[in-house]
Write a protein that holds these residues in place. Structure first.
Motif, PDB file in Angstrom:
ATOM      1  N   LEU A   1       0.833  -1.200   0.000  1.00 42.31           N
ATOM      2  CA  LEU A   1       0.000   0.000   0.000  1.00 42.31           C
ATOM      3  C   LEU A   1       0.874   1.258   0.000  1.00 42.31           C
ATOM      4  CD1 LEU A   1      -2.836  -1.008   2.483  1.00 42.31           C
ATOM      5  CD2 LEU A   1      -3.040  -0.685   0.017  1.00 42.31           C
ATOM      6  N   LEU A   2       1.951   1.223   0.802  1.00 42.18           N
ATOM      7  CA  LEU A   2       2.844   2.371   0.853  1.00 42.18           C
ATOM      8  C   LEU A   2       3.504   2.613  -0.497  1.00 42.18           C
ATOM      9  CD1 LEU A   2       4.506   1.952   4.343  1.00 42.18           C
ATOM     10  CD2 LEU A   2       2.858   3.679   3.648  1.00 42.18           C
ATOM     11  N   SER A   3       3.897   1.540  -1.182  1.00 45.75           N
ATOM     12  CA  SER A   3       4.514   1.723  -2.498  1.00 45.75           C
ATOM     13  C   SER A   3       3.491   2.265  -3.490  1.00 45.75           C
ATOM     14  CB  SER A   3       5.126   0.410  -2.986  1.00 45.75           C
ATOM     15  OG  SER A   3       4.138  -0.570  -3.189  1.00 45.75           O
TER      16      SER A   3
ATOM     17  N   LEU B   1       4.679   8.025   5.941  1.00 49.35           N
ATOM     18  CA  LEU B   1       5.775   7.151   5.519  1.00 49.35           C
ATOM     19  C   LEU B   1       6.876   7.094   6.581  1.00 49.35           C
ATOM     20  CD1 LEU B   1       6.103   8.050   1.733  1.00 49.35           C
ATOM     21  CD2 LEU B   1       5.311   5.891   2.711  1.00 49.35           C
ATOM     22  N   ILE B   2       7.180   8.199   7.195  1.00 52.96           N
ATOM     23  CA  ILE B   2       8.193   8.213   8.255  1.00 52.96           C
ATOM     24  C   ILE B   2       7.725   7.375   9.437  1.00 52.96           C
ATOM     25  CG2 ILE B   2       9.271   9.695   9.998  1.00 52.96           C
ATOM     26  CD1 ILE B   2       9.446  11.863   7.805  1.00 52.96           C
ATOM     27  N   ARG B   3       6.456   7.525   9.814  1.00 63.30           N
ATOM     28  CA  ARG B   3       5.913   6.730  10.922  1.00 63.30           C
ATOM     29  C   ARG B   3       5.968   5.242  10.600  1.00 63.30           C
ATOM     30  NH1 ARG B   3       0.524   9.293  11.957  1.00 63.30           N
ATOM     31  NH2 ARG B   3       1.554  10.554  10.582  1.00 63.30           N
ATOM     32  N   ALA B   4       5.578   4.870   9.382  1.00 65.06           N
ATOM     33  CA  ALA B   4       5.612   3.459   8.971  1.00 65.06           C
ATOM     34  C   ALA B   4       7.046   2.941   8.942  1.00 65.06           C
ATOM     35  CB  ALA B   4       4.952   3.294   7.609  1.00 65.06           C
ATOM     36  N   SER B   5       7.965   3.760   8.502  1.00 67.45           N
ATOM     37  CA  SER B   5       9.379   3.367   8.471  1.00 67.45           C
ATOM     38  C   SER B   5       9.893   3.128   9.877  1.00 67.45           C
ATOM     39  CB  SER B   5      10.200   4.459   7.780  1.00 67.45           C
ATOM     40  OG  SER B   5      11.566   4.165   7.860  1.00 67.45           O
ATOM     41  N   ASN B   6       9.546   3.999  10.813  1.00 66.54           N
ATOM     42  CA  ASN B   6       9.962   3.807  12.209  1.00 66.54           C
ATOM     43  C   ASN B   6       9.381   2.524  12.784  1.00 66.54           C
ATOM     44  OD1 ASN B   6      11.419   6.181  12.179  1.00 66.54           O
ATOM     45  ND2 ASN B   6       9.791   7.416  13.060  1.00 66.54           N
ATOM     46  N   HIS B   7       8.119   2.271  12.478  1.00 61.55           N
ATOM     47  CA  HIS B   7       7.491   1.035  12.963  1.00 61.55           C
ATOM     48  C   HIS B   7       8.187  -0.188  12.372  1.00 61.55           C
ATOM     49  CE1 HIS B   7       4.533  -1.776  14.352  1.00 61.55           C
ATOM     50  NE2 HIS B   7       4.344  -2.201  13.115  1.00 61.55           N
ATOM     51  N   THR B   8       8.506  -0.130  11.090  1.00 60.56           N
ATOM     52  CA  THR B   8       9.201  -1.241  10.439  1.00 60.56           C
ATOM     53  C   THR B   8      10.558  -1.466  11.083  1.00 60.56           C
ATOM     54  OG1 THR B   8       8.056  -0.770   8.366  1.00 60.56           O
ATOM     55  CG2 THR B   8      10.045  -2.110   8.227  1.00 60.56           C
ATOM     56  N   GLN B   9      11.259  -0.402  11.404  1.00 60.26           N
ATOM     57  CA  GLN B   9      12.556  -0.536  12.083  1.00 60.26           C
ATOM     58  C   GLN B   9      12.390  -1.207  13.440  1.00 60.26           C
ATOM     59  OE1 GLN B   9      14.156   3.424  12.201  1.00 60.26           O
ATOM     60  NE2 GLN B   9      15.120   3.252  10.199  1.00 60.26           N
TER      61      GLN B   9
END
Length: 183
Positions: free
Chosen positions: A22-24, A93-101
């Protein structure tokens, strides 16, 4: 206390995969929109240039200050919503990236724990293997001791003497004994 909102609950692999898809898709859509906005801005720049030229030509008829304000408001009004959406998408996107990390960090910790447990089990197995010969020697010694002492113990009782196939008799000196006769 953190300024960031609480992280959402960890997602499963399928949910993470779907979220990344979804993000992509969102990123591709944002990219298309940015390209469209760039084209629109090029057209607006061209229009503004033409309008400015017309304003200089008609300086006596119009006020350049009012006309510039009008053009600026028009441009700002057309791209303001798009810039707000782009800013919101970037924040998401930044929030999702932090969660993924965080999820990847947790997975790494879980992997380390599993490897540590496996190593501990291997160490216990190695210790058991090193003690196994001693257990075997103890079993052999116990078998030898029982081979010598068990018949003597069994022969000290009249009923177990009979089970062994011997006879319980009293000797001439008056001592009871378990005796095996040849037949």
């Amino acid at each position: 206390m953190s300024d960031q909102p609480a992280a959402p609950a960890p997602l499963s692999d399928d949910e993470l995969r779907e979220t990344l898809d979804l993000l992509s898709t969102v990123l591709a859509s944002v990219s298309d929109r940015v390209d469209a906005q760039t084209d629109a801005m090029d057209r607006l720049t061209k229009t503004a240039t033409e309008a400015r030229q017309a304003a200089f030509a008609a300086r006596s008829q119009t006020s350049p200050e009012n006309y510039g304000t009008l053009v600026g408001d028009t441009i700002d009004g057309r791209i303001k919503d798009s810039l707000t959406r782009i800013t919101q998408t970037a924040s998401d996107l930044i929030r999702a990236s932090n969660h993924t990390q965080e999820v990847l960090k947790k997975a790494g910790e879980d992997r380390s724990d599993a490897l540590r447990q496996l190593w501990d089990r291997e160490q216990k197995l190695d210790r058991f293997k090193s003690r196994l010969p001693w257990f075997g020697l103890g079993a052999v010694v116990l078998a030898l001791v029982l081979t010598v002492t068990l018949p003597r113990f069994l022969a000290s009782n009249p009923s177990t003497c009979a089970v062994l196939g011997a006879s319980w008799t009293t000797t001439t000196t008056g001592v009871d004994a378990c005796v095996f006769y040849q037949r």
